[in-house]
Design a protein around this motif. Sequence first.
Motif, mmCIF file in Angstrom:
data_model
loop_
_atom_site.group_PDB
_atom_site.id
_atom_site.type_symbol
_atom_site.label_atom_id
_atom_site.label_comp_id
_atom_site.label_asym_id
_atom_site.label_seq_id
_atom_site.Cartn_x
_atom_site.Cartn_y
_atom_site.Cartn_z
ATOM 1 N N SER A 41 1.550 -5.795 -3.249
ATOM 2 C CA SER A 41 0.721 -5.800 -2.053
ATOM 3 C C SER A 41 1.582 -6.301 -0.899
ATOM 4 O O SER A 41 2.505 -7.090 -1.098
ATOM 5 C CB SER A 41 -0.506 -6.696 -2.247
ATOM 6 N N SER A 43 -0.031 -6.445 2.741
ATOM 7 C CA SER A 43 -0.856 -7.004 3.803
ATOM 8 C C SER A 43 -2.333 -6.740 3.536
ATOM 9 O O SER A 43 -2.684 -5.716 2.962
ATOM 10 C CB SER A 43 -0.443 -6.353 5.128
ATOM 11 N N LEU A 44 -3.169 -7.671 3.998
ATOM 12 C CA LEU A 44 -4.613 -7.470 3.967
ATOM 13 C C LEU A 44 -5.143 -6.972 5.299
ATOM 14 O O LEU A 44 -6.251 -6.460 5.380
ATOM 15 C CB LEU A 44 -5.329 -8.777 3.591
ATOM 16 N N ASP A 45 -4.343 -7.137 6.368
ATOM 17 C CA ASP A 45 -4.768 -6.695 7.691
ATOM 18 C C ASP A 45 -3.573 -6.167 8.466
ATOM 19 O O ASP A 45 -2.838 -6.960 9.043
ATOM 20 C CB ASP A 45 -5.443 -7.833 8.454
ATOM 21 N N PRO A 46 -3.305 -4.869 8.398
ATOM 22 C CA PRO A 46 -4.081 -3.844 7.709
ATOM 23 C C PRO A 46 -3.787 -3.846 6.208
ATOM 24 O O PRO A 46 -2.787 -4.437 5.770
ATOM 25 C CB PRO A 46 -3.588 -2.548 8.351
ATOM 26 N N LEU A 47 -4.611 -3.166 5.420
ATOM 27 C CA LEU A 47 -4.389 -3.040 3.989
ATOM 28 C C LEU A 47 -3.125 -2.212 3.757
ATOM 29 O O LEU A 47 -3.048 -1.062 4.201
ATOM 30 C CB LEU A 47 -5.575 -2.357 3.310
ATOM 31 N N ARG A 134 -1.208 2.967 2.763
ATOM 32 C CA ARG A 134 -2.528 2.419 3.050
ATOM 33 C C ARG A 134 -3.506 2.977 2.033
ATOM 34 O O ARG A 134 -3.635 4.201 1.889
ATOM 35 C CB ARG A 134 -2.935 2.842 4.459
#
Length: 158
Positions: A41, A43-47, A134
């Motif tokens: 993974s 990033s969560l923001d953005p995915l 993404r």
Amino acid sequence: MTTPTDLDFRRAMSHFATGVAVVTTRSSAGEQGATISALTSVSLDPLLLLICLNRDSATYAAIAESGYFGLSVLNNSHKDVAMQFASRTADKFASDVIERSEDGTSFIKDALVQMHCEVVETFSGGTHALFMARPTSVKVQEDEAPLLYFQGKLGVEI
């Protein structure tokens, strides 16, 4: 410590246990797929997530052309599937372990995770390419153990 050779580096990295996944896509050359252990993974923001593939592989070329891939995170019963998609056989998709989403993307049945991903950026890393992608859809199955890769072996118990 000493300056590592490629053999030293490979041996050292084999001590990092990873999960195992299969990536699939369709291009003008047809369906392509490969087993990977280089997945993380970002990033969560953005995915965002990242996968790595050898640039000499047909799967790399197909993802570079299509701009998307299906990601299936394998469970501990998928050792044969991992070997099937790690091979260079032409009939990887002629199997009852394949299921397709509504848009035709191939996934491994009963995978821990099935995720459709769109490539947003590609980087070069020596012999490999890094695809940052993404996720556009995801399905998670909670009740199975993961297939692990450690010291060159599949199916290591945790």
